[in-house]
Design an enzyme around this catalytic site. Structure first.
Site, PDB file in Angstrom:
ATOM      1  CB  THR A 101     -31.436 -85.559 -33.967  1.00  0.00           C
ATOM      2  OG1 THR A 101     -32.217 -86.686 -33.994  1.00  0.00           O
ATOM      3  CG2 THR A 101     -30.229 -86.136 -34.965  1.00  0.00           C
ATOM      4  CB  SER A 140     -30.371 -92.797 -29.491  1.00  0.00           C
ATOM      5  OG  SER A 140     -31.586 -92.724 -30.298  1.00  0.00           O
ATOM      6  CB  THR A 141     -31.212 -88.236 -30.632  1.00  0.00           C
ATOM      7  OG1 THR A 141     -29.992 -87.741 -31.332  1.00  0.00           O
ATOM      8  CG2 THR A 141     -32.227 -86.784 -30.031  1.00  0.00           C
ATOM      9  CG  ASN A 142     -34.645 -91.169 -30.713  1.00  0.00           C
ATOM     10  OD1 ASN A 142     -34.764 -89.745 -30.646  1.00  0.00           O
ATOM     11  ND2 ASN A 142     -35.004 -91.657 -30.862  1.00  0.00           N
ATOM     12  CB  THR A 187     -68.072 -62.548  -1.136  1.00  0.00           C
ATOM     13  OG1 THR A 187     -69.152 -62.075  -0.658  1.00  0.00           O
ATOM     14  CG2 THR A 187     -67.290 -63.327  -0.015  1.00  0.00           C
ATOM     15  CB  SER A 318     -48.896 -41.230 -17.228  1.00  0.00           C
ATOM     16  OG  SER A 318     -49.561 -40.603 -18.238  1.00  0.00           O
ATOM     17  CB  SER A 319     -45.630 -40.565 -21.697  1.00  0.00           C
ATOM     18  OG  SER A 319     -46.651 -40.433 -22.009  1.00  0.00           O
ATOM     19  CE  LYS A 324     -52.658 -43.616 -14.246  1.00  0.00           C
ATOM     20  NZ  LYS A 324     -51.990 -45.072 -14.312  1.00  0.00           N
TER      21      LYS A 324
END
Length: 474
Positions: A101, A140-142, A187, A318-319, A324
């Protein structure tokens, strides 16, 4: 701050004078500080709401219920919104109580106040044109809210379908590029039989093509609307002919083949089309995530993993570890998939929670569905453009694994028999020697025949025309 006073069921409130939204939107902003994300974050929804209001005005004018001058102002206001204007005035939180609504009233107020300006009046002078009496006439909102959500969903899905096509083409292109690159298939993560890297990437393209078809089927259900149902589907306060007139105008405005539900009572309470759509989105997410799992595994290493393919490096990984590079693009797509799967649970529970003649939880369905569609679209494009198109193959390493794999013996079954092949596999595994070497040593096949059996096109099934070798079989 300049203000104007507006009145509703609960009394008078001051609204910013420059705002196109009114008292109903004001209360909704105060009542639902949930996500901090206003409905304007979903442009497709705002445009769909404006289209519904425009169609309703045209239907009401056609039926003699709305004066042409007022109808014209409403229509022009709606067209401005559909062109992208005033979206910032849609301010209520996307997650809200009230079955939507607040969203409907936000739209009614913005359209009404812009229409008032077009008629030469000030915002808030609702005696000349009212959000409920005129903009919301026959509605209507509906019926407005679910219709708008469906229209918005159709347009959002079109974008996702296009993005999936881009990703499918990227995989299909790699399938062609890698069609002669021999590798071992696996597999249960164990050596199986040889194949080509092209076949592996072709499977990803086919998976996407299948899911695009399923998504196109699911979106067809979303073209059924309940506009004209009003509160519960009985059509109370909507005159005879209104539902069909509104549907016809909305179809013309949007260009969509919309149809009115055969039973409006059922359509007003049922969220089955949204559940179906979400289920297909989950299917896409699951399969897309599986593909990304494969890409991460195939590119693992570069020294201690499979190292069969190289993903394009897009940022330092990476830090602390120099050099990497991580598979960040597949990783972000995995996370989108997790979100979509969670959203499917939310949509399922929201649809189930409906009671009697209405489902009050469509706002969270809208939010979750929109997030799934838009994020999947972005994920597909990101994966295609920043990962798949730049993938390269470690061709020599791949061929070496084939030549050194015990799984190669499977190709010899028809030629030396299962028992002999088993003995060869056992000895190769125990000694570390190659399968081909042992076959020749034991005189099980002459060299020329062994060479013919181990040709790449034979090992990978090309000569037999096996299904899946065509990178774009559909």
């Amino acid at each position: 701050m300049n203000v104007r006073s507006e009145h509703d069921l609960l009394g008078d409130r001051d609204v910013p004078a420059e705002a196109y939204w009114g008292v109903h939107s004001l209360r909704a902003r105060e009542n639902f500080p949930i996500t901090g994300m206003p409905i304007s974050a979903y442009p497709h929804l705002i445009e769909a709401l404006a289209a519904v209001k425009e169609a309703a005005a045209l239907a009401n004018e056609e039926l003699g219920l709305l004066e042409p001058v007022k109808a014209g102002a409403i229509v022009e206001a709606c067209r401005e919104i559909r062109r992208g204007k005033l979206h910032d005035q849609f301010v209520v939180d996307v997650i809200q109580g009230g079955a939507g609504t607040s969203t409907n009233m936000n739209a009614n107020e913005v359209v009404a106040n812009r229409a008032l300006e077009l008629l030469g009046h000030a915002k808030g002078e609702y005696v000349f044109l009212h959000p409920n009496e005129h903009v919301n006439l026959g509605q209507s909102t509906n019926d407005v809210y679910p219709t708008a959500v469906k229209v918005a969903t159709v347009f959002a899905v079109r974008g996702l379908l296009d993005a999936m096509s881009v990703l499918e083409d990227a995989f299909a292109g790699k399938a062609v590029e890698f069609r002669d690159v021999l590798k071992m298939g696996r597999t249960q993560l164990q050596d199986a039989v040889p194949m080509t890297l092209g076949q592996e990437f072709s499977a990803y393209a086919v998976m996407l093509d299948e899911d695009r078809s399923r998504l196109a089927e699911a979106v067809e259900l979303v073209h059924e609307i309940n506009l004209g149902a009003t509160a519960i589907g009985t059509g109370l306060n909507a005159p005879p002919g209104y539902a069909e007139a509104a549907r016809r105008h909305l179809a013309d405005i949007t260009g969509l083949p919309l149809v009115t539900a055969a039973n409006l009572v059922e359509a007003t309470q049922d969220c089955g089309a949204f559940v179906q759509m979400s289920g297909v989105l989950k299917r896409i997410a699951v399969k897309l995530s599986k593909v990304c799992n494969d890409l991460r595994l195939l590119s693992s290493g570069p020294r201690a993993g499979l190292n069969e393919i190289n993903l394009p490096p897009v940022q330092a990984g990476s830090s602390i570890m120099p050099g990497k590079v991580n598979p960040v693009i597949p990783e972000v797509v995995n996370q989108v998939a997790f979100e979509v799967i969670g959203n499917d649970v939310t949509i399922t529970m929201a649809a189930e929670a409906g009671q009697l003649q209405l489902n009050a939880f469509e706002p969270i369905i809208l939010h979750s569905l929109s997030e799934s569609i838009t994020h999947l679209r972005a994920a597909c494009l990101t994966l295609a453009e920043r990962c798949v198109v730049g993938i390269t193959a470690n061709t020599e390493a791949l061929r070496a694994t084939v030549e050194n794999s015990i799984g190669l013996v499977t190709a010899l079954n028809p030629h030396i028999g299962y028992s002999a092949a088993t003995d060869i596999a056992r000895e190769a595994l125990a000694t570390g020697r190659g399968v081909a070497e042992l076959v020749l040593e034991k005189g099980l096949l002459p060299p020329d025949r062994l060479a013919a059996v181990l040709r790449p096109e034979v090992l990978a099934g090309h000569a037999a025309g096996a299904a899946g070798n065509d990178p774009d079989p559909l």
